[in-house]
Structure formats: structure tokens, C-alpha cells
Design a protein around this motif. Structure first.
Motif, PDB file in Angstrom:
ATOM      1  N   ALA A 157       0.830  -1.202   0.000  1.00 47.10           N
ATOM      2  CA  ALA A 157       0.000   0.000   0.000  1.00 47.10           C
ATOM      3  C   ALA A 157       0.862   1.249   0.000  1.00 47.10           C
ATOM      4  N   VAL A 158       0.250   2.338  -0.443  1.00 47.36           N
ATOM      5  CA  VAL A 158       0.907   3.644  -0.429  1.00 47.36           C
ATOM      6  C   VAL A 158      -0.121   4.705  -0.061  1.00 47.36           C
ATOM      7  N   THR A 188       5.033   3.995   1.893  1.00 45.61           N
ATOM      8  CA  THR A 188       4.645   2.671   1.434  1.00 45.61           C
ATOM      9  C   THR A 188       4.797   1.713   2.604  1.00 45.61           C
ATOM     10  N   ALA A 189       3.881   0.755   2.701  1.00 49.33           N
ATOM     11  CA  ALA A 189       3.874  -0.189   3.815  1.00 49.33           C
ATOM     12  C   ALA A 189       3.160  -1.460   3.368  1.00 49.33           C
ATOM     13  N   PRO A 190       3.261  -2.522   4.141  1.00 49.06           N
ATOM     14  CA  PRO A 190       2.583  -3.761   3.764  1.00 49.06           C
ATOM     15  C   PRO A 190       1.062  -3.640   3.695  1.00 49.06           C
ATOM     16  N   THR A 191       0.471  -2.753   4.522  1.00 47.03           N
ATOM     17  CA  THR A 191      -0.980  -2.571   4.511  1.00 47.03           C
ATOM     18  C   THR A 191      -1.317  -1.090   4.461  1.00 47.03           C
ATOM     19  N   GLU A 217       9.322  -0.884  10.639  1.00 44.03           N
ATOM     20  CA  GLU A 217       9.534  -2.065   9.800  1.00 44.03           C
ATOM     21  C   GLU A 217       8.561  -2.086   8.629  1.00 44.03           C
ATOM     22  N   GLY A 218       9.113  -2.271   7.428  1.00 39.63           N
ATOM     23  CA  GLY A 218       8.290  -2.379   6.228  1.00 39.63           C
ATOM     24  C   GLY A 218       7.890  -1.059   5.610  1.00 39.63           C
ATOM     25  N   CYS A 219       8.255   0.070   6.235  1.00 39.25           N
ATOM     26  CA  CYS A 219       7.849   1.384   5.722  1.00 39.25           C
ATOM     27  C   CYS A 219       8.984   2.056   4.960  1.00 39.25           C
ATOM     28  N   GLU A 220       8.635   2.673   3.827  1.00 44.38           N
ATOM     29  CA  GLU A 220       9.553   3.516   3.071  1.00 44.38           C
ATOM     30  C   GLU A 220       8.876   4.875   2.894  1.00 44.38           C
ATOM     31  N   VAL A 221       9.692   5.919   2.733  1.00 40.36           N
ATOM     32  CA  VAL A 221       9.158   7.282   2.767  1.00 40.36           C
ATOM     33  C   VAL A 221       9.676   8.113   1.596  1.00 40.36           C
ATOM     34  N   PHE A 222       8.771   8.919   1.043  1.00 44.67           N
ATOM     35  CA  PHE A 222       9.119   9.957   0.064  1.00 44.67           C
ATOM     36  C   PHE A 222       8.452  11.232   0.557  1.00 44.67           C
ATOM     37  N   ALA A 223       9.245  12.251   0.876  1.00 44.17           N
ATOM     38  CA  ALA A 223       8.684  13.486   1.419  1.00 44.17           C
ATOM     39  C   ALA A 223       9.274  14.701   0.728  1.00 44.17           C
ATOM     40  N   VAL A 224       8.503  15.779   0.732  1.00 44.60           N
ATOM     41  CA  VAL A 224       8.963  17.077   0.248  1.00 44.60           C
ATOM     42  C   VAL A 224       8.752  18.062   1.387  1.00 44.60           C
ATOM     43  N   VAL A 230      13.608  17.176  -1.399  1.00 43.44           N
ATOM     44  CA  VAL A 230      13.073  15.822  -1.412  1.00 43.44           C
ATOM     45  C   VAL A 230      13.852  14.954  -0.429  1.00 43.44           C
ATOM     46  N   LEU A 231      13.116  14.215   0.399  1.00 46.90           N
ATOM     47  CA  LEU A 231      13.689  13.276   1.359  1.00 46.90           C
ATOM     48  C   LEU A 231      13.167  11.892   1.012  1.00 46.90           C
ATOM     49  N   ARG A 232      14.059  10.968   0.710  1.00 53.39           N
ATOM     50  CA  ARG A 232      13.642   9.661   0.219  1.00 53.39           C
ATOM     51  C   ARG A 232      14.465   8.566   0.889  1.00 53.39           C
ATOM     52  N   THR A 233      13.795   7.509   1.359  1.00 53.41           N
ATOM     53  CA  THR A 233      14.535   6.397   1.937  1.00 53.41           C
ATOM     54  C   THR A 233      15.123   5.535   0.834  1.00 53.41           C
ATOM     55  N   ALA A 234      16.245   4.895   1.154  1.00 56.16           N
ATOM     56  CA  ALA A 234      16.998   4.167   0.136  1.00 56.16           C
ATOM     57  C   ALA A 234      16.251   2.973  -0.425  1.00 56.16           C
ATOM     58  N   GLY A 235      15.373   2.382   0.375  1.00 58.35           N
ATOM     59  CA  GLY A 235      14.687   1.170  -0.076  1.00 58.35           C
ATOM     60  C   GLY A 235      13.413   1.402  -0.859  1.00 58.35           C
ATOM     61  N   LEU A 236      13.099   2.652  -1.157  1.00 56.58           N
ATOM     62  CA  LEU A 236      11.858   2.963  -1.851  1.00 56.58           C
ATOM     63  C   LEU A 236      11.931   2.471  -3.291  1.00 56.58           C
TER      64      LEU A 236
END
Length: 239
Positions: A157-158, A188-191, A217-224, A230-236
């Protein structure tokens, strides 16, 4: 199957790419969301949420569903040291930040239980998908006709919290003032239960919320942020 209905105050679209999907699978999705709107809307005076907010229903009188929602609200209040709070002074009890993702995730689980494997359920821009890959666009926070990212989603999910649709409507419960450090924050997350609640909670925390959300755990982030950075996690997963 392709269906769009206006439910809970926003458009909900369902796309199913499996063959021979019974129409009742889609019927169940929208029937459930209409039920949620009746029971959990803080804008309907006779809803269970409104009655509980006015003190007419004690916890032991509540449905199991609302108890589950209340527990989630408390979980995120504690996790954010009060930045996320559905009981703000001077405002009506409003758990919508949890109810939306929770209810749409429940609808998605119903689809899977009925045998549907490849689908995308989009509720006002928050998406839960299965059997991907699916491409999900993230709206530019300052240009309505542009995307600032396209994410790849397989099973998960996102959700996005932002200021561009409803202004400064997300309140930092610690200060009682609008959260303005960020322009938008996507998780983004599993649910969708997690993605939606974490996005709102992190936005309420301000700049510190990006790191907090990314630590889950399981969360990735894209933020402005408010400066347009822009702030983005590496696993996105993006494309």
C-alpha cells in the motif's frame, strides 16, 4: 472489472485484472465502505463515532470494529509522543486518519478472501494493491498537473498526507497548531492501515516524522519539505 464510486467523501476506484471475477466481489467492497461511512463518519450525528465522541457510548458499548480503531489511534498517539491525536482540545473526536486506511485495507482483504489476486483499490489517492507490479504516481505538492515521483507497488500500500488538498488541516497534537514543516509525505507499507496512519502521524511530527516513519519495519518514505527538498529512503521502489 473497473468500478468507481464516490464514498466517504472521495472517489474510490477498483480495478481487477483477474478474469471471470464475480460482480459481487466488487459489490462487497463498496457495500462495506458505505457501511463504514454510516458508522464511523464524525460528520454524521447518529454515527457510532459521533455518539462516542459526545460521550453517549462508553468503550464497553462500542462495536469491536470501533474498539480496534481506537486502539490504533492510541498506538500512534503514544508512538509520536502526542503529535498524532484524534482527540484535540476544542475539536470533535475524529479518527478519520485511521478509519480510511483501516477500512480500505479491510475491503482489500475481502477481495483476496473471495479469490481475487490482481487488483488495485484507490481511495482518494491512497492505494492498496495486489499481484503487481503496479505503478503509483505521487502528485507534485505544488503543481497539481505534475507528478514528483512514480512508485512501484507489488503487494502492499501507499498513502500520502499533504497540505495541497485541504490546506493546513493536520494538527500537531503537542502544540495544537498546524503541522507546516512538510509539503507532502508519502509512505509505502505492507498494509494501507499502516501506510495511511503512519503518513498522517509522521506529517504531524514535522521534519522529525520522516526519520520516525522510515524507522518502522516495512515502511519507506518519500517526502517534500517546506523548502522544496526531497527526502527519500533508500529502499523505496520507484521508477
Amino acid at each position: 472489472m473497473r468500478r468507481v464510486e464516490h464514498v466517504m467523501g472521495f472517489p474510490v476506484s477498483l480495478r481487477v485484472d483477474d478474469e471471470d471475477v464475480p460482480e459481487r466481489a466488487g459489490d462487497a467492497v463498496f457495500a462495506w465502505l458505505r457501511e463504514v461511512d454510516e458508522r464511523f463518519s464524525p460528520f454524521k450525528p447518529d454515527s457510532e463515532v459521533s455518539r462516542h465522541g459526545r460521550g453517549e457510548l462508553e468503550r464497553h458499548e462500542l462495536s469491536a470494529d470501533l474498539v480496534e480503531v481506537l486502539d490504533l489511534c492510541e498506538q500512534y498517539r503514544l508512538a509520536t509522543d502526542g503529535a498524532f491525536d484524534v482527540r484535540l482540545p476544542g475539536r470533535a473526536f475524529d479518527p478519520c486518519a485511521v478509519v480510511k486506511g483501516w477500512s480500505v485495507q479491510r475491503a482489500a482483504e475481502g477481495l483476496r478472501a473471495s479469490g481475487v489476486r490482481r487488483f488495485c483499490l484507490n481511495a482518494g489517492g491512497d492505494v492498496v494493491a495486489s499481484g503487481g507490479p503496479w505503478r503509483v504516481g505521487v502528485r507534485h505538492p505544488e503543481r497539481a498537473d505534475q507528478l514528483c515521483a512514480t512508485l512501484e507497488l507489488t503487494d502492499g500500500a501507499v498513502a500520502t498526507s499533504a497540505r495541497y488538498e485541504r490546506g493546513d488541516h493536520i494538527i500537531d497534537g503537542r502544540t495544537g497548531r498546524p503541522a507546516t514543516d512538510l509539503l507532502s509525505l508519502t509512505v509505502t507499507a505492507p498494509t494501507l492501515t499502516e501506510a495511511d496512519a503512519v503518513a498522517t502521524a509522521a506529517f504531524a511530527m514535522g521534519a522529525a516524522g520522516v526519520e520516525w516513519a522510515a524507522s518502522l519495519e516495512g515502511c519507506e518514505v518519500f517526502a517534500v519539505d517546506a523548502a522544496g527538498r526531497v527526502l527519500r529512503t533508500a529502499g523505496l521502489a520507484h521508477c
